[in-house]
Design a protein around this motif. Structure first.
Motif, mmCIF file in Angstrom:
data_model
loop_
_atom_site.group_PDB
_atom_site.id
_atom_site.type_symbol
_atom_site.label_atom_id
_atom_site.label_comp_id
_atom_site.label_asym_id
_atom_site.label_seq_id
_atom_site.Cartn_x
_atom_site.Cartn_y
_atom_site.Cartn_z
ATOM 1 N N GLU A 19 0.816 -1.224 0.000
ATOM 2 C CA GLU A 19 0.000 0.000 0.000
ATOM 3 C C GLU A 19 0.843 1.264 0.000
ATOM 4 O O GLU A 19 0.419 2.295 -0.526
ATOM 5 N N MET A 20 2.002 1.205 0.611
ATOM 6 C CA MET A 20 2.840 2.394 0.755
ATOM 7 C C MET A 20 3.297 2.908 -0.605
ATOM 8 O O MET A 20 3.575 2.138 -1.506
ATOM 9 N N GLY A 21 3.374 4.228 -0.696
ATOM 10 C CA GLY A 21 3.860 4.865 -1.908
ATOM 11 C C GLY A 21 5.175 5.583 -1.670
ATOM 12 O O GLY A 21 5.681 5.642 -0.543
ATOM 13 N N HIS A 22 5.724 6.141 -2.745
ATOM 14 C CA HIS A 22 6.997 6.862 -2.666
ATOM 15 C C HIS A 22 6.923 7.972 -1.624
ATOM 16 O O HIS A 22 6.003 8.777 -1.629
ATOM 17 N N GLY A 23 7.873 7.965 -0.714
ATOM 18 C CA GLY A 23 7.941 8.980 0.333
ATOM 19 C C GLY A 23 7.254 8.586 1.620
ATOM 20 O O GLY A 23 7.459 9.230 2.645
ATOM 21 N N ASP A 24 6.421 7.540 1.593
ATOM 22 C CA ASP A 24 5.803 7.055 2.835
ATOM 23 C C ASP A 24 6.876 6.435 3.724
ATOM 24 O O ASP A 24 7.868 5.893 3.235
ATOM 25 N N GLU A 25 6.639 6.505 5.019
ATOM 26 C CA GLU A 25 7.604 5.974 5.981
ATOM 27 C C GLU A 25 6.986 4.879 6.835
ATOM 28 O O GLU A 25 5.791 4.902 7.136
ATOM 29 N N ILE A 26 7.836 3.930 7.232
ATOM 30 C CA ILE A 26 7.445 2.855 8.129
ATOM 31 C C ILE A 26 8.467 2.811 9.267
ATOM 32 O O ILE A 26 9.653 3.044 9.048
ATOM 33 N N VAL A 27 7.983 2.540 10.467
ATOM 34 C CA VAL A 27 8.831 2.486 11.651
ATOM 35 C C VAL A 27 8.927 1.041 12.117
ATOM 36 O O VAL A 27 7.906 0.370 12.262
ATOM 37 N N LEU A 28 10.139 0.585 12.343
ATOM 38 C CA LEU A 28 10.369 -0.693 13.014
ATOM 39 C C LEU A 28 10.700 -0.331 14.452
ATOM 40 O O LEU A 28 11.715 0.325 14.714
ATOM 41 N N ALA A 36 1.611 1.404 19.934
ATOM 42 C CA ALA A 36 0.150 1.492 19.850
ATOM 43 C C ALA A 36 -0.325 2.924 20.034
ATOM 44 O O ALA A 36 -1.316 3.338 19.421
ATOM 45 N N ASN A 37 0.373 3.689 20.830
ATOM 46 C CA ASN A 37 0.007 5.075 21.083
ATOM 47 C C ASN A 37 0.346 5.987 19.897
ATOM 48 O O ASN A 37 -0.336 6.982 19.678
ATOM 49 N N CYS A 38 1.358 5.632 19.132
ATOM 50 C CA CYS A 38 1.833 6.491 18.040
ATOM 51 C C CYS A 38 1.298 6.108 16.671
ATOM 52 O O CYS A 38 1.318 6.933 15.755
ATOM 53 N N ALA A 39 0.849 4.877 16.492
ATOM 54 C CA ALA A 39 0.589 4.346 15.149
ATOM 55 C C ALA A 39 -0.752 4.738 14.563
ATOM 56 O O ALA A 39 -1.781 4.657 15.225
ATOM 57 N N LYS A 40 -0.715 5.131 13.275
ATOM 58 C CA LYS A 40 -1.937 5.224 12.476
ATOM 59 C C LYS A 40 -2.374 3.803 12.115
ATOM 60 O O LYS A 40 -3.551 3.477 12.120
ATOM 61 N N ARG A 41 -1.377 2.984 11.754
ATOM 62 C CA ARG A 41 -1.588 1.573 11.414
ATOM 63 C C ARG A 41 -0.530 0.788 12.171
ATOM 64 O O ARG A 41 0.659 1.049 12.012
ATOM 65 N N LEU A 42 -0.964 -0.160 12.962
ATOM 66 C CA LEU A 42 -0.048 -0.941 13.797
ATOM 67 C C LEU A 42 0.013 -2.376 13.291
ATOM 68 O O LEU A 42 -1.023 -3.014 13.109
ATOM 69 N N ILE A 43 1.222 -2.855 13.067
ATOM 70 C CA ILE A 43 1.465 -4.245 12.699
ATOM 71 C C ILE A 43 2.227 -4.875 13.858
ATOM 72 O O ILE A 43 3.271 -4.366 14.273
ATOM 73 N N ARG A 44 1.711 -5.977 14.390
ATOM 74 C CA ARG A 44 2.374 -6.698 15.470
ATOM 75 C C ARG A 44 3.352 -7.703 14.861
ATOM 76 O O ARG A 44 2.991 -8.450 13.951
ATOM 77 N N ALA A 45 4.563 -7.709 15.372
ATOM 78 C CA ALA A 45 5.571 -8.695 14.971
ATOM 79 C C ALA A 45 6.178 -9.272 16.246
ATOM 80 O O ALA A 45 7.400 -9.321 16.413
ATOM 81 N N GLU A 114 7.439 12.172 17.252
ATOM 82 C CA GLU A 114 6.522 12.973 16.442
ATOM 83 C C GLU A 114 6.538 12.526 14.983
ATOM 84 O O GLU A 114 5.496 12.455 14.341
ATOM 85 N N ARG A 115 7.713 12.218 14.468
ATOM 86 C CA ARG A 115 7.805 11.730 13.080
ATOM 87 C C ARG A 115 7.139 10.357 12.961
ATOM 88 O O ARG A 115 6.461 10.079 11.964
ATOM 89 N N ALA A 116 7.317 9.520 13.968
ATOM 90 C CA ALA A 116 6.704 8.187 13.955
ATOM 91 C C ALA A 116 5.183 8.286 13.909
ATOM 92 O O ALA A 116 4.519 7.472 13.253
ATOM 93 N N LYS A 117 4.617 9.283 14.565
ATOM 94 C CA LYS A 117 3.164 9.459 14.563
ATOM 95 C C LYS A 117 2.633 9.763 13.164
ATOM 96 O O LYS A 117 1.467 9.507 12.865
ATOM 97 N N LYS A 118 3.483 10.314 12.296
ATOM 98 C CA LYS A 118 3.089 10.649 10.930
ATOM 99 C C LYS A 118 3.388 9.519 9.948
ATOM 100 O O LYS A 118 2.998 9.594 8.784
ATOM 101 N N ALA A 119 4.084 8.485 10.413
ATOM 102 C CA ALA A 119 4.476 7.382 9.529
ATOM 103 C C ALA A 119 3.249 6.632 9.038
ATOM 104 O O ALA A 119 2.203 6.592 9.701
ATOM 105 N N TYR A 120 3.384 5.998 7.892
ATOM 106 C CA TYR A 120 2.288 5.214 7.333
ATOM 107 C C TYR A 120 1.915 4.079 8.274
ATOM 108 O O TYR A 120 0.735 3.788 8.467
#
Length: 141
Positions: A19-28, A36-45, A114-120
């Motif tokens: 789903e991610m496009g050019h310029g989108d960011e993902i946080v590991l 859970a507090n920061c994520a727009k979309r949370l993936i559990r690993a 703050e940047r993580a909160k904006k990540a995809y």
């Protein structure tokens, strides 16, 4: 199962990467990160560490070649005696997948949050190393 897809990449994570496009960011995110507090979309690993996920993701995920430093790390808080040796492992993995690696962007802790909160999306891992959070900016193929 699919050929060529690392088995650590869950269906939910694969969907996010696609789903991610050019310029989108993902946080590991490491196990201490407030994912859970920061994520727009949370993936559990759960049960996985960041180096194995980073290696698997970068087999599929192009880093943004138009940005000098498409990867970012959280700086150690001044006065904290931690030496994040995991960063060396991250560097080796990124270099193996991106020969033009120019180093990591280093970010102050609260700015990183703050940047993580904006990540995809944020991937919450069981990584125990401190300061093991990393942001990846997606590029094009």
């Amino acid at each position: 199962m699919l050929k060529g897809i690392p088995p650590i990449i869950s269906p939910d994570l694969m969907k996010i990467l696609l789903e991610m496009g050019h310029g989108d960011e993902i946080v590991l995110a490491d196990g201490n990160f407030p994912a859970a507090n920061c994520a727009k979309r949370l993936i559990r690993a759960d049960g996985h560490n960041i180096p194995e996920l980073l290696n698997a993701i970068l087999q599929l995920f192009p880093l943004d070649q138009y940005q000098e430093k498409p990867t970012a790390l959280m700086e150690v808080v001044p006065g904290d005696p931690i030496n994040p040796v995991i960063w060396d492992e991250f560097q080796t993995i990124v270099e193996n997948h991106n020969g033009d690696f120019q180093g990591f962007e280093m970010m102050e802790r609260l700015s990183f949050y703050e940047r993580a909160k904006k990540a995809y999306a944020i991937i919450a891992t069981s990584e125990k190393s401190l300061y093991a959070n990393i942001i990846l900016k997606k590029g094009v193929i």
